[in-house]
Design an enzyme around this catalytic site. Structure first.
Site, mmCIF file in Angstrom:
data_model
loop_
_atom_site.group_PDB
_atom_site.id
_atom_site.type_symbol
_atom_site.label_atom_id
_atom_site.label_comp_id
_atom_site.label_asym_id
_atom_site.label_seq_id
_atom_site.Cartn_x
_atom_site.Cartn_y
_atom_site.Cartn_z
ATOM 1 N N TRP A 30 0.803 -1.297 0.049
ATOM 2 C CA TRP A 30 -0.073 0.051 0.046
ATOM 3 C C TRP A 30 0.766 1.241 0.113
ATOM 4 O O TRP A 30 0.363 2.436 -0.220
ATOM 5 C CB TRP A 30 -0.973 0.210 1.186
ATOM 6 C CG TRP A 30 -0.225 -0.315 2.398
ATOM 7 C CD1 TRP A 30 0.219 0.616 3.291
ATOM 8 C CD2 TRP A 30 -0.388 -1.621 3.097
ATOM 9 N NE1 TRP A 30 0.694 -0.358 4.350
ATOM 10 C CE2 TRP A 30 0.536 -1.611 4.259
ATOM 11 C CE3 TRP A 30 -0.738 -2.983 2.581
ATOM 12 C CZ2 TRP A 30 0.583 -2.579 5.061
ATOM 13 C CZ3 TRP A 30 -0.662 -4.061 3.695
ATOM 14 C CH2 TRP A 30 0.419 -3.946 4.405
ATOM 15 N N GLU A 43 -5.749 0.287 5.811
ATOM 16 C CA GLU A 43 -5.806 0.878 7.237
ATOM 17 C C GLU A 43 -7.148 -0.093 8.171
ATOM 18 O O GLU A 43 -6.915 -0.235 9.401
ATOM 19 C CB GLU A 43 -6.453 2.224 7.468
ATOM 20 C CG GLU A 43 -5.255 3.093 7.089
ATOM 21 C CD GLU A 43 -3.815 2.994 7.804
ATOM 22 O OE1 GLU A 43 -3.957 2.431 9.114
ATOM 23 O OE2 GLU A 43 -2.758 3.330 7.346
ATOM 24 N N GLN A 48 -5.864 -3.607 14.754
ATOM 25 C CA GLN A 48 -5.559 -4.632 15.912
ATOM 26 C C GLN A 48 -5.019 -6.113 14.821
ATOM 27 O O GLN A 48 -5.405 -7.150 15.382
ATOM 28 C CB GLN A 48 -6.838 -5.165 16.430
ATOM 29 C CG GLN A 48 -7.435 -4.141 17.145
ATOM 30 C CD GLN A 48 -6.493 -3.618 18.445
ATOM 31 O OE1 GLN A 48 -5.741 -2.735 18.265
ATOM 32 N NE2 GLN A 48 -6.368 -4.219 19.371
ATOM 33 N N THR A 49 -4.349 -5.766 13.794
ATOM 34 C CA THR A 49 -3.823 -6.620 13.117
ATOM 35 C C THR A 49 -2.342 -6.451 12.624
ATOM 36 O O THR A 49 -2.242 -5.485 12.338
ATOM 37 C CB THR A 49 -4.536 -7.156 11.906
ATOM 38 O OG1 THR A 49 -6.097 -7.204 12.255
ATOM 39 C CG2 THR A 49 -4.438 -8.448 10.997
ATOM 40 N N GLY A 87 -10.933 -12.462 11.403
ATOM 41 C CA GLY A 87 -11.230 -12.032 12.756
ATOM 42 C C GLY A 87 -11.825 -10.491 12.596
ATOM 43 O O GLY A 87 -11.628 -9.495 11.517
ATOM 44 N N TYR A 88 -12.529 -10.152 13.531
ATOM 45 C CA TYR A 88 -13.194 -8.760 13.765
ATOM 46 C C TYR A 88 -13.883 -8.372 12.537
ATOM 47 O O TYR A 88 -13.815 -7.662 11.948
ATOM 48 C CB TYR A 88 -12.247 -7.708 14.017
ATOM 49 C CG TYR A 88 -11.787 -7.547 15.383
ATOM 50 C CD1 TYR A 88 -12.439 -7.792 16.485
ATOM 51 C CD2 TYR A 88 -10.420 -7.247 15.665
ATOM 52 C CE1 TYR A 88 -11.972 -7.749 17.882
ATOM 53 C CE2 TYR A 88 -9.933 -7.272 16.967
ATOM 54 C CZ TYR A 88 -10.623 -7.425 18.211
ATOM 55 O OH TYR A 88 -10.225 -7.413 19.357
ATOM 56 N N TYR A 126 -8.445 7.430 14.444
ATOM 57 C CA TYR A 126 -7.170 6.949 14.015
ATOM 58 C C TYR A 126 -7.224 6.614 12.294
ATOM 59 O O TYR A 126 -6.385 7.154 11.850
ATOM 60 C CB TYR A 126 -6.735 5.625 14.551
ATOM 61 C CG TYR A 126 -5.683 4.959 13.760
ATOM 62 C CD1 TYR A 126 -4.230 5.500 13.769
ATOM 63 C CD2 TYR A 126 -6.092 4.037 12.695
ATOM 64 C CE1 TYR A 126 -3.515 4.865 12.963
ATOM 65 C CE2 TYR A 126 -5.070 3.254 12.273
ATOM 66 C CZ TYR A 126 -3.580 4.021 12.092
ATOM 67 O OH TYR A 126 -2.745 3.461 11.162
ATOM 68 N N ASP A 144 -2.152 4.840 17.509
ATOM 69 C CA ASP A 144 -2.467 3.806 17.564
ATOM 70 C C ASP A 144 -1.817 3.071 18.539
ATOM 71 O O ASP A 144 -0.928 3.944 19.445
ATOM 72 C CB ASP A 144 -2.374 3.041 16.314
ATOM 73 C CG ASP A 144 -0.740 2.784 15.800
ATOM 74 O OD1 ASP A 144 -0.106 3.682 16.522
ATOM 75 O OD2 ASP A 144 -0.510 2.098 15.053
ATOM 76 N N CYS A 205 17.024 -0.030 21.449
ATOM 77 C CA CYS A 205 17.356 1.467 21.582
ATOM 78 C C CYS A 205 18.509 1.875 20.834
ATOM 79 O O CYS A 205 18.630 2.907 20.508
ATOM 80 C CB CYS A 205 17.215 1.896 22.997
ATOM 81 S SG CYS A 205 15.904 1.447 24.014
ATOM 82 N N CYS A 208 17.496 3.168 17.537
ATOM 83 C CA CYS A 208 16.553 4.275 17.505
ATOM 84 C C CYS A 208 17.032 5.540 17.003
ATOM 85 O O CYS A 208 17.902 5.961 17.729
ATOM 86 C CB CYS A 208 16.007 4.221 18.787
ATOM 87 S SG CYS A 208 14.438 5.315 18.808
ATOM 88 N N CYS A 214 15.164 10.283 23.868
ATOM 89 C CA CYS A 214 13.981 9.561 24.548
ATOM 90 C C CYS A 214 14.169 9.741 26.276
ATOM 91 O O CYS A 214 14.995 9.224 26.817
ATOM 92 C CB CYS A 214 14.163 8.272 24.319
ATOM 93 S SG CYS A 214 12.804 7.144 25.037
#
Length: 361
Positions: A30, A43, A48-49, A87-88, A126, A144, A205, A208, A214
């Site tokens: 995408w 999206e 949740q995936t 799911g969902y 979101y 998210d 870290c 990062c 941070c």
DNA sequence: AAGCCGGGGGG
DNA sequence: CCCCCAGGCTT
């Protein structure tokens, strides 16, 4: 942590994340596309995936329904079949509903602002922010699970996530950070960081791009963020399932339009009541749900399955109708189908765990 | 604010 | 086993 202090760090954070994203972003399908329909689908699929789990669904979905009008013209059954196993399932039903809404209200093109996008079913703050920033370049934030983790660590926020005051603060910080130019890339960089570097456990870290910014890491608290509220225990239920055979066909029903697994097909059955035998429960459920008297045969399988807030054991038995003609009170439709036809229907995962046992050889 | 809604992968 | 994932909707 005041917003104006965050604003002082914002330029450096933006620059570091955007540069890292440019160099390290995963090559996801995408991201090759500018088509808002593709962004929208990705999206919804990824709610949740995990990306790895959603990827094959994305590819298959777009082969079957390459455009928004094609999705709007499809049947709900076809959309659910494409969603089977993910799911969902309300996501699929809302996606389909929203496509039809876009055809009627927006001439077949997705609205371009987050505010209007959020009016579509299945599109919350979101998802609206993600589509608007990625596909339409609007300067709106996204928050998210990844972003919550990144922000609570970056700014060492100890407020428990899930509480409205915390959520409000996180959205305010995300809004303060997202730049006017390349808002979509910036939002994706926050999520990408959370998915690949700033992980729930053992964050990397050393790799990062905002290591030096941070606040939680400076205090060694990165793995203590975000602070979460304790979970509740999940109850376990015993279920009986009737595999009713007649002339080598099996009886399946389509679940109603609301609640768990809405719109999916399943074998009839129900919860075991206290002190009840499997046989008694099957007889009772078939009488209540289908209006038939059954003779209970042998057990086919006992399969366990875990939902988000429920654990079940499905006790599956062969049954034959002794008297009456099946007419369901709980399903919107009943069908007698040969095992070779199972593939045409979308079944929940729990049913798939015994479905193959019914196919001939 | 809390509950409901799937399924899978990683530690 | 526990955690949590590119969340949204209902009560």
């Amino acid at each position: 942590m005041e917003i104006h202090r965050i604003m002082q760090q914002a330029p450096h954070i933006r620059k570091s994340l955007l540069q890292w994203f440019q160099e390290e972003a995963r090559d996801l399908p995408w991201r090759k596309s500018q088509d808002p329909y593709h962004i929208w689908l990705s999206e919804i699929l990824l709610q949740q995936t995990r990306v790895d789990q959603g990827l094959p669904y994305y590819e298959r979905f777009l082969v079957a329904l390459p455009t928004l009008p094609a999705l709007a013209a499809a049947s709900e059954d076809e959309v659910l079949k494409l969603w089977e196993g993910l799911g969902y399932y309300t996501r699929a039903r809302n996606l389909h509903k929203a496509a039809r809404q876009v055809m009627e209200q927006h001439h077949g093109s997705l609205p371009e602002s987050a505010e209007i996008l959020q009016l579509l079913p299945g599109v919350g703050r979101y998802t609206a922010g993600a589509i608007a920033s990625i596909a339409f370049n609007e300067r709106v934030p996204v928050v998210d699970g990844n972003v919550k983790r990144v922000l609570t660590r970056l700014f060492n926020i100890a407020m428990p996530i899930g509480e409205s005051a915390t959520e409000k603060k996180l959205w305010a910080i995300a809004d303060a950070l997202v730049p006017e130019s390349a808002p979509g890339d910036f939002n994706q960089s926050m999520m990408e960081l959370g998915a690949r570097i700033c992980t729930p456990r053992k964050p990397d870290c050393d790799s990062c791009p905002v290591f030096s910014e941070c606040a939680a890491r400076k205090k060694g608290l990165q793995e203590q963020r975000p602070v979460k509220k304790p979970r509740k225990a999940v109850p376990h239920k015993e279920i009986v399932v009737a595999v009713i055979e007649r002339d080598r066909q099996y009886l399946i029903g389509r679940r109603g339009p609301d609640g768990m697994l809405a719109g999916l097909w399943e074998f009839p059955g129900g919860k075991l009541e206290a002190g009840e035998t499997h046989q008694a429960a099957l007889a009772r459920e078939c009488a209540e749900e289908l209006g038939v008297e059954v003779k209970v045969g042998g057990m086919i399988a006992s399969v366990k399955h875990v939902y988000t807030h429920l654990k079940v054991t499905l006790n599956v038995y062969r049954c034959t109708i002794v008297s009456g003609e099946a007419r369901s009170n709980v399903h919107t439709e009943l069908k007698w189908v040969h095992p070779e036809e199972f593939d045409a229907y979308a079944f929940p995962k729990a049913n798939h765990k015994f479905l193959d046992l019914l196919r001939p050889e």
